[in-house]
Design an enzyme around this catalytic site. Structure first.
Site, PDB file in Angstrom:
ATOM      1  N   SER A 153      36.347  43.421  42.215  1.00 50.91           N
ATOM      2  CA  SER A 153      36.943  42.364  43.019  1.00 50.91           C
ATOM      3  C   SER A 153      36.844  41.001  42.347  1.00 50.91           C
ATOM      4  CB  SER A 153      36.278  42.312  44.397  1.00 50.91           C
ATOM      5  OG  SER A 153      36.578  43.467  45.141  1.00 50.91           O
ATOM      6  N   GLU A 187      40.975  37.456  53.847  1.00 51.51           N
ATOM      7  CA  GLU A 187      40.620  38.764  53.284  1.00 51.51           C
ATOM      8  C   GLU A 187      40.081  39.718  54.348  1.00 51.51           C
ATOM      9  OE1 GLU A 187      38.025  40.714  49.647  1.00 51.51           O
ATOM     10  OE2 GLU A 187      37.070  39.218  50.934  1.00 51.51           O
TER      11      GLU A 187
END
Length: 417
Positions: free
Chosen positions: A112, A290
């Site tokens: 990520s 997110e």
């Protein structure tokens, strides 16, 4: 949903090149007895089942939604569970669809941190790095550049606000594990809205985990931020910069914490408010939202929670799209940083779609991209993840992107004001 809290266990992240992306040493959230991850009664599907109209022109504001670990089949599985084979999630109603490649500089399987750096800064880097290229040069995120041009900025997540994905948009560190430094960087960068978990990284021991003795929340108040710790306090925020930290560590994504769609709705309303009490005066904004824990469900091969987290994220997409339909000047992009779990879909003995996991790590699979609003057509086709911020920058008229930091800016602490 039952009003039960999820017990979040401590987890460590170890980095070792490619292995970090594939087999990170995670310890995943474990539901307490009584919390049913398969309960998706909270999800209210759209009343329409057709694509949204296209919009012409260039955007004034941008909302980027990232489903961490969300591959094509995560979306499909959530669709089958929530609305059936003929239905559509909110994200699937967006009129423009693309495919995104996700590899990092040192691995065909990204983590990520490298993926966030790609989508925020427009450059490839090694797994684990935030805003710093493999040669050690720091790069400005699109959000930092937007702020320098008078945009308001925001981050809303269900992980710690200092986790890898939000960090890529406003911090510069060698390792995603430096969450105390990332918290300092978020404050120094003056992101207007910060919603998520991770309160411990903002406070010194014994109240928190900081070893430097700093109380970043007191520093934030002195800088003009409002502070919220509960859903009720978030709902009472005035149009001005705000930090909402709703958990000591990662959020539980159950009541009494605010759900992601409520955080999204509040962040959009605050960022779009016609108020002068801001670091940036005009209501042009850039917001990243997110759905952090789709990834964790994939690592755990937990299909029920993968569906639940995807649907919680999809409700945040709904908030962004409904605002963009009214505003007519906001570009909405929905994508993922990578796929997690190697999710395949099979038919079970009752002729229903079921999950068939191939991995407990990230994979090299391409991920979906959905777009709506002015400029959305620029995001059709097959894109690299670094193309996303480059095309946003072009639509907003930002020259010279990607853009390296100066030597003075590269040092994290030098950005304090």
């Amino acid at each position: 949903m039952q009003n039960k809290r999820v017990c979040i266990l401590a987890f460590a992240i170890l980095f070792a090149g490619c292995a970090a992306a594939e087999d990170a040493a995670w310890v995943y959230p474990t539901p307490e007895a009584g919390h049913d991850a398969a309960d998706i009664a909270f999800y209210q599907p759209s009343e329409q089942n057709k694509p949204l109209p296209s919009m012409e022109g260039k955007p004034r504001s941008v909302i980027l939604l990232i489903g961490d670990g969300m591959g094509h089949n995560h979306v499909a599985l959530a669709r089958h569970r929530a609305v059936g084979a003929d239905g559509k999630l909110f994200m699937e109603q967006l009129p423009v669809v693309g495919i995104v490649r996700t590899y990092s500089a040192d691995s065909l399987i990204t983590d990520s941190a490298a993926a966030s750096t790609a989508m925020a800064c427009g450059i490839k880097t090694n797994n684990g790095r935030i805003g710093i290229a493999p040669d050690g040069v720091g790069w400005k995120s699109l959000m930092r550049i937007a702020r320098s041009k008078g945009f308001r900025t925001g981050l809303a997540v269900t992980s710690t606000i200092t986790h890898a994905t939000p960090a890529g948009f406003a911090a510069t560190v060698d390792s995603r594990g430096q969450e105390a430094d990332i918290a300092s960087g978020l404050l120094a960068s003056r992101v207007d809205i910060l919603f998520g978990g991770g309160r411990k990284h903002w406070l010194a021991a014994p109240r928190g985990s900081r070893a430097d003795g700093r109380d970043l929340l007191e520093e934030a108040r002195a800088a003009g931020y409002q502070i919220a710790y509960t859903a009720e306090q978030m709902a009472a925020l005035k149009p001005a910069p705000a930090i909402g930290l709703f958990a000591e560590d990662a959020m539980t994504t159950v009541a009494p914490e605010p759900p992601l769609d409520a955080m999204a709705r509040t962040a959009i309303a605050l960022l779009n408010a016609k108020s002068i009490d801001w670091f940036a005066p005009a209501p042009r904004f850039m917001l990243m939202i997110e759905g952090s824990q789709i990834d964790w469900a994939g690592h755990a091969n937990d299909a029920d929670n993968a569906v639940r987290q995807t649907l919680l994220f999809d409700l945040a997409v709904r908030q962004a799209v409904e605002f963009a339909r009214r505003d007519k000047k906001t570009l909405v992009l929905v994508t993922a940083d990578h796929e997690t779990g190697g999710l395949l879909l099979k038919r079970d003995k009752d002729n229903r779609i079921a999950a068939d996991w191939q991995s407990k790590g990230h994979t090299a699979a391409d991920v979906p991209l959905y777009a709506f609003g002015p400029g959305a057509a620029r995001f059709a086709g097959v894109l690299d993840n670094t193309d996303i911020p480059k095309r946003i920058a072009a639509l907003l008229g930002f020259d010279s992107f990607p853009q390296p930091l100066t030597n003075e800016q590269t040092a994290l602490q030098s950005e304090k004001r």
